[in-house]
Design a protein around this motif. Structure first.
Motif, mmCIF file in Angstrom:
data_model
loop_
_atom_site.group_PDB
_atom_site.id
_atom_site.type_symbol
_atom_site.label_atom_id
_atom_site.label_comp_id
_atom_site.label_asym_id
_atom_site.label_seq_id
_atom_site.Cartn_x
_atom_site.Cartn_y
_atom_site.Cartn_z
ATOM 1 N N ALA A 71 6.434 3.479 -6.774
ATOM 2 C CA ALA A 71 6.201 2.763 -5.516
ATOM 3 C C ALA A 71 4.710 2.543 -5.282
ATOM 4 N N LEU A 72 3.916 3.562 -5.562
ATOM 5 C CA LEU A 72 2.465 3.435 -5.373
ATOM 6 C C LEU A 72 1.859 2.428 -6.348
ATOM 7 N N THR A 73 2.233 2.506 -7.620
ATOM 8 C CA THR A 73 1.674 1.560 -8.592
ATOM 9 C C THR A 73 2.151 0.143 -8.294
ATOM 10 N N TYR A 74 3.384 0.021 -7.830
ATOM 11 C CA TYR A 74 3.903 -1.310 -7.480
ATOM 12 C C TYR A 74 3.093 -1.903 -6.330
ATOM 13 N N PHE A 75 2.874 -1.115 -5.286
ATOM 14 C CA PHE A 75 2.185 -1.636 -4.110
ATOM 15 C C PHE A 75 0.712 -1.928 -4.393
ATOM 16 N N TYR A 76 0.031 -0.997 -5.051
ATOM 17 C CA TYR A 76 -1.416 -1.165 -5.231
ATOM 18 C C TYR A 76 -1.800 -1.966 -6.472
ATOM 19 N N ASP A 77 -1.027 -1.865 -7.551
ATOM 20 C CA ASP A 77 -1.403 -2.558 -8.786
ATOM 21 C C ASP A 77 -0.703 -3.901 -8.948
ATOM 22 N N VAL A 78 0.582 -3.966 -8.578
ATOM 23 C CA VAL A 78 1.331 -5.212 -8.759
ATOM 24 C C VAL A 78 1.120 -6.141 -7.573
ATOM 25 N N LYS A 79 1.336 -5.629 -6.357
ATOM 26 C CA LYS A 79 1.207 -6.463 -5.161
ATOM 27 C C LYS A 79 -0.212 -6.519 -4.612
ATOM 28 N N LYS A 80 -1.108 -5.724 -5.192
ATOM 29 C CA LYS A 80 -2.523 -5.689 -4.779
ATOM 30 C C LYS A 80 -2.670 -5.369 -3.288
ATOM 31 N N GLY A 81 -1.967 -4.320 -2.845
ATOM 32 C CA GLY A 81 -2.034 -3.896 -1.444
ATOM 33 C C GLY A 81 -3.406 -3.339 -1.089
ATOM 34 N N SER A 82 -3.704 -3.333 0.193
ATOM 35 C CA SER A 82 -5.006 -2.899 0.691
ATOM 36 C C SER A 82 -5.111 -1.377 0.715
ATOM 37 N N LYS A 83 -6.184 -0.855 0.126
ATOM 38 C CA LYS A 83 -6.438 0.588 0.156
ATOM 39 C C LYS A 83 -7.083 1.001 1.479
ATOM 40 N N LYS A 84 -7.751 0.074 2.115
ATOM 41 C CA LYS A 84 -8.454 0.388 3.361
ATOM 42 C C LYS A 84 -7.490 0.778 4.468
ATOM 43 N N LYS A 85 -6.352 0.109 4.535
ATOM 44 C CA LYS A 85 -5.368 0.395 5.575
ATOM 45 C C LYS A 85 -4.643 1.719 5.337
ATOM 46 N N ALA A 86 -4.735 2.252 4.140
ATOM 47 C CA ALA A 86 -4.003 3.464 3.782
ATOM 48 C C ALA A 86 -4.613 4.727 4.379
ATOM 49 N N ASN A 87 -5.889 4.691 4.755
ATOM 50 C CA ASN A 87 -6.585 5.872 5.269
ATOM 51 C C ASN A 87 -6.449 7.064 4.319
ATOM 52 N N GLU A 88 -6.578 6.788 3.031
ATOM 53 C CA GLU A 88 -6.480 7.799 1.975
ATOM 54 C C GLU A 88 -5.185 8.595 2.045
ATOM 55 N N GLY A 89 -4.104 7.883 2.348
ATOM 56 C CA GLY A 89 -2.781 8.489 2.391
ATOM 57 C C GLY A 89 -1.785 7.620 1.649
ATOM 58 N N ILE A 90 -0.560 8.114 1.526
ATOM 59 C CA ILE A 90 0.468 7.377 0.792
ATOM 60 C C ILE A 90 1.653 7.043 1.694
ATOM 61 N N GLY A 91 1.376 6.745 2.941
ATOM 62 C CA GLY A 91 2.413 6.450 3.916
ATOM 63 C C GLY A 91 3.174 5.166 3.651
ATOM 64 N N ILE A 92 2.714 4.345 2.747
ATOM 65 C CA ILE A 92 3.375 3.076 2.427
ATOM 66 C C ILE A 92 4.649 3.293 1.618
ATOM 67 N N VAL A 93 4.794 4.439 1.005
ATOM 68 C CA VAL A 93 5.892 4.695 0.065
ATOM 69 C C VAL A 93 7.275 4.355 0.624
ATOM 70 N N PRO A 94 7.674 4.823 1.831
ATOM 71 C CA PRO A 94 9.030 4.508 2.303
ATOM 72 C C PRO A 94 9.285 3.012 2.494
ATOM 73 N N PHE A 95 8.233 2.250 2.712
ATOM 74 C CA PHE A 95 8.391 0.820 2.955
ATOM 75 C C PHE A 95 8.559 0.014 1.672
ATOM 76 N N VAL A 96 8.082 0.536 0.562
ATOM 77 C CA VAL A 96 8.153 -0.212 -0.695
ATOM 78 C C VAL A 96 8.966 0.491 -1.778
ATOM 79 N N TYR A 97 9.497 1.669 -1.498
ATOM 80 C CA TYR A 97 10.177 2.473 -2.520
ATOM 81 C C TYR A 97 11.328 1.710 -3.172
ATOM 82 N N ASP A 98 12.258 1.206 -2.362
ATOM 83 C CA ASP A 98 13.434 0.524 -2.917
ATOM 84 C C ASP A 98 13.048 -0.761 -3.650
ATOM 85 N N GLU A 99 12.119 -1.505 -3.074
ATOM 86 C CA GLU A 99 11.650 -2.742 -3.706
ATOM 87 C C GLU A 99 10.995 -2.446 -5.058
ATOM 88 N N ALA A 100 10.213 -1.371 -5.111
ATOM 89 C CA ALA A 100 9.550 -0.982 -6.353
ATOM 90 C C ALA A 100 10.566 -0.555 -7.410
#
Length: 160
Positions: A83-112
């Motif tokens: 999920a993390l590699t999909y969001f940050y490497d494939v979809k080029k998601g923003s690291k700035k909005k993450a606040n050095e956390g991985i809270g995006i995981v539940p939102f992209v897990y199934d899609e990834a």
């Protein structure tokens, strides 16, 4: 049955003869895989956010991982890493909005998981096609040798 040793991941006893040795520690086979997947997440997150230590990403990441695993029992460390590699490497998601956390995981897990499952399916199909092509008899094509054409001069000075 051999001597019993403690699994460094789940803290349960495991027969030394069937224990898996990794990083000079003993593990159950399944625990060893989870341990390695967890280390891969730590390494990826450290690289992603520029943390100093790959082994200790900080209490926020560790807490988030623990919460994801408790709240969503079907989440695996491998799946979270996907999920993390999909969001940050494939979809080029923003690291700035993450606040050095991985809270995006539940939102992209199934899609990834769908993305990587389709990718795996495509790779299998390509591998099957290549194997089929390699099994076929090679086709030999004969090419006729072309004769070199002599260029005629534009002007014949001797004829003048």
């Amino acid at each position: 049955m051999g001597r019993l040793v403690k699994c460094q991941y789940c803290q349960q006893m495991v027969d030394k003869d069937i224990a898996v040795r990794f990083d000079e520690k003993n593990f159950h086979e399944k625990c060893c895989q989870e341990y390695q997947d967890r280390k891969q997440i730590f390494k990826y997150v450290a690289h992603l956010f520029g943390f100093k230590s790959e082994n200790k990403p900080g209490p926020v990441i560790i807490s988030q991982l623990k919460n994801f695993r408790e709240k969503y029992p079907y989440y695996t460390y491998k799946g979270i890493l996907n999920a993390l590699t999909y969001f940050y490497d494939v979809k080029k998601g923003s690291k700035k909005k993450a606040n050095e956390g991985i809270g995006i995981v539940p939102f992209v897990y199934d899609e990834a998981q769908d993305y990587y499952q389709k990718l795996s399916y495509k790779q299998e199909k390509v591998a099957e096609t290549v194997i089929k092509q390699l099994e076929k008899e090679p086709v030999v094509i004969k090419v006729k040798k072309q004769m070199e054409k002599k260029e005629k001069p534009l002007y014949n000075l001797e004829a003048l």
